[in-house]
Design a protein around this motif. Sequence first.
Motif, PDB file in Angstrom:
ATOM      1  N   VAL A   1       0.309   0.987   7.485  1.00 38.52           N
ATOM      2  CA  VAL A   1       1.297   0.611   6.142  1.00 38.52           C
ATOM      3  C   VAL A   1       1.718  -0.287   6.374  1.00 38.52           C
ATOM      4  O   VAL A   1       2.279  -0.921   6.631  1.00 38.52           O
ATOM      5  N   LYS A   2       1.142  -0.951   4.770  1.00 35.35           N
ATOM      6  CA  LYS A   2       1.190  -2.291   4.312  1.00 35.35           C
ATOM      7  C   LYS A   2       2.143  -2.386   3.206  1.00 35.35           C
ATOM      8  O   LYS A   2       2.583  -1.786   2.327  1.00 35.35           O
ATOM      9  N   PRO A   3       3.269  -3.265   2.856  1.00 31.54           N
ATOM     10  CA  PRO A   3       4.423  -3.729   1.791  1.00 31.54           C
ATOM     11  C   PRO A   3       3.247  -4.167   0.205  1.00 31.54           C
ATOM     12  O   PRO A   3       1.909  -4.533   1.017  1.00 31.54           O
ATOM     13  N   PRO A   4       3.407  -3.221  -0.050  1.00 30.10           N
ATOM     14  CA  PRO A   4       2.833  -3.153  -1.750  1.00 30.10           C
ATOM     15  C   PRO A   4       2.636  -5.052  -1.992  1.00 30.10           C
ATOM     16  O   PRO A   4       3.020  -5.642  -2.233  1.00 30.10           O
ATOM     17  N   GLU A   5       1.396  -5.049  -2.230  1.00 30.31           N
ATOM     18  CA  GLU A   5       0.857  -6.886  -3.205  1.00 30.31           C
ATOM     19  C   GLU A   5       1.382  -6.739  -4.443  1.00 30.31           C
ATOM     20  O   GLU A   5       1.630  -5.535  -5.287  1.00 30.31           O
ATOM     21  N   MET A   6       1.988  -7.882  -4.736  1.00 30.89           N
ATOM     22  CA  MET A   6       2.770  -7.653  -6.015  1.00 30.89           C
ATOM     23  C   MET A   6       2.017  -8.398  -7.081  1.00 30.89           C
ATOM     24  O   MET A   6       0.836  -9.661  -6.960  1.00 30.89           O
ATOM     25  N   THR A   7       2.310  -7.956  -8.528  1.00 29.14           N
ATOM     26  CA  THR A   7       0.920  -8.141  -8.779  1.00 29.14           C
ATOM     27  C   THR A   7       1.613  -9.780  -9.573  1.00 29.14           C
ATOM     28  O   THR A   7       2.657  -9.762  -9.405  1.00 29.14           O
TER      29      THR A   7
END
Length: 198
Positions: free
Chosen positions: A148-154
């Motif tokens: 589970v990875k941190p969400p990537e920012m747009t």
Amino acid sequence: MTSLMPGAGLLPIPTPTPLTTVSELGVSLGTLGAIPAAALDPNITALGEIPQPPIMGNVDPSKIDEIRRTVYVGNLNSQTTTADQLLEFFKQVGEVKFVRMAGDETQPTRFAFVEFADQNSVPRALAFNGVMFGDRPLKINHSNNAIVKPPEMTPQAAAKELEEVMKRVREAQSFISAAIEPGWLHSTSICNDFLGCF
């Protein structure tokens, strides 16, 4: 290269032993409650020489490749093992994309997941099962799930976060400027051990 244990370098890569497949054991996948990986991702059968365990349970088909590139690493000393040490250690077998430490830090042992850039690194990593890492033998297995990875920012979200941070910086600068205005220094006496009072 960074050493993982005082006085010891990184270990040489052992030659992996052939893995036993489920079909060689004479066990039906249906009795294990597993879905054959090829049923979910036909590209997996093209890998041929890389033995893969069946995917267990309901798995998001978009995560199968990540799962196949990830190993579970158990029996890690909670007090001394870091993600950076694991990263350095597993660089021996292939490019590491991500390391995630897991488990309770207050317990004697923890576990981690290591995701490689390609599936060919997994059998080489599995060959380190039982190798001493610090004061404990590693327990390395195929992973049953993706990290589970941190969400990537747009780019828009990153710009908004930067704007909010800069707003707080400007507010702090205003506060500091108001506190050190010349009028404030003349009307208030400041004393300390080094400069006396002024």
